[in-house]
Enzyme design. Structure first.
Site, PDB file in Angstrom:
ATOM      1  N   VAL A   1       1.052  -1.158  -0.104  1.00 26.51           N
ATOM      2  CA  VAL A   1       0.056   0.112  -0.011  1.00 26.51           C
ATOM      3  C   VAL A   1       0.787   1.133  -0.062  1.00 26.51           C
ATOM      4  O   VAL A   1       1.723   1.448   0.845  1.00 26.51           O
ATOM      5  CB  VAL A   1      -0.822   0.008   1.187  1.00 26.51           C
ATOM      6  N   LYS A   2       0.578   1.973  -1.066  1.00 26.88           N
ATOM      7  CA  LYS A   2       1.402   3.300  -1.293  1.00 26.88           C
ATOM      8  C   LYS A   2       0.782   4.308  -0.337  1.00 26.88           C
ATOM      9  O   LYS A   2      -0.555   4.582  -0.622  1.00 26.88           O
ATOM     10  CB  LYS A   2       1.474   3.771  -2.553  1.00 26.88           C
ATOM     11  N   ILE A   3       1.616   5.145   0.520  1.00 30.38           N
ATOM     12  CA  ILE A   3       0.827   6.119   1.630  1.00 30.38           C
ATOM     13  C   ILE A   3       1.724   7.456   1.351  1.00 30.38           C
ATOM     14  O   ILE A   3       2.987   7.346   1.141  1.00 30.38           O
ATOM     15  CB  ILE A   3       1.051   5.509   2.953  1.00 30.38           C
TER      16      ILE A   3
END
Length: 215
Positions: A82-84
């Site tokens: 997951v890219k945050i």
């Protein structure tokens, strides 16, 4: 050094994966928009092609929304990361997700301080953007050297993904600095194959062989 492909173009991913060059994929909403397809459908297909990590980015700006989206994204495939974004809310989400065993890639890193904060929050990966720093007159690769120095000094296990790669020199310098990963657009990866002396050498071999056969 591992090579990730920075694209959501499924055909290009298949092409380079067949060469054994793709260790993972990074995407973002802009890249997926270019493909004109459903976000979840694209991520799921990419995950079925590539064995390595596939980064998919959240859209929410608040930590609660990010965590909710992240939990849905990881249901798509086991290799989803997951890219945050690098914000306070983002780091709050990273901390929560890391405790749940969900891997995260903190994006839009422009300083070593930001990379350190992300690592301390529990990020699996950090993505310093070298090309965008170059665009504003700063030395993007100097940031990579700083991050590698800090992470090395403390044995930080968070992996460094060199992002916003614009040309082959970025890739070479990343490798020389010991970066874990470079995420590379397919047009830049294509350029890594090329050298005029290679082309000249092939042409010479063919010419000599034809001359030999025509004797």
């Amino acid at each position: 050094m591992k090579f990730f492909l920075d694209t959501a173009n499924v055909e290009k991913i298949k092409e380079f994966n067949a060469l054994g060059l793709v260790d993972g994929v990074t995407t973002n909403p802009s890249l997926i928009k270019k493909e004109g397809r459903d976000f979840y459908e694209v991520i799921k297909e990419i995950c079925s092609i590539v064995d390595g990590p596939v980064s998919a980015e959240v859209i929410a700006l608040d930590s609660e929304g990010m965590v909710k989206e992240a939990r849905e994204l990881v249901k798509l495939a086991e290799n989803v990361v997951v890219k945050i974004p690098m914000t306070k809310e983002g780091m709050k989400a990273v901390n929560i997700l890391s405790k749940e065993g969900i891997k995260t890639n903190v994006t839009l890193i422009f300083s070593a301080n930001q990379a350190l904060l992300a690592a301390k929050a529990g990020a699996s990966y950090v993505s310093p953007f070298v090309g965008r720093l170059d665009d504003v007159g700063q030395d993007g690769m100097f940031l990579i050297s700083e991050v590698m120095q800090v992470f090395g000094a403390y044995g930080i296990e968070t992996e460094v993904i060199v992002a916003s790669v614009r040309h082959p020199i970025h890739v070479l310098e990343s490798a020389k600095m010991g970066a874990d990963i470079a995420t590379i657009p397919f047009d830049v990866l294509d350029k890594l194959f090329n050298h005029p002396l290679t082309d000249n050498g092939i042409a010479k071999f063919l010419s000599d062989w034809e001359a030999h056969m025509n004797r």
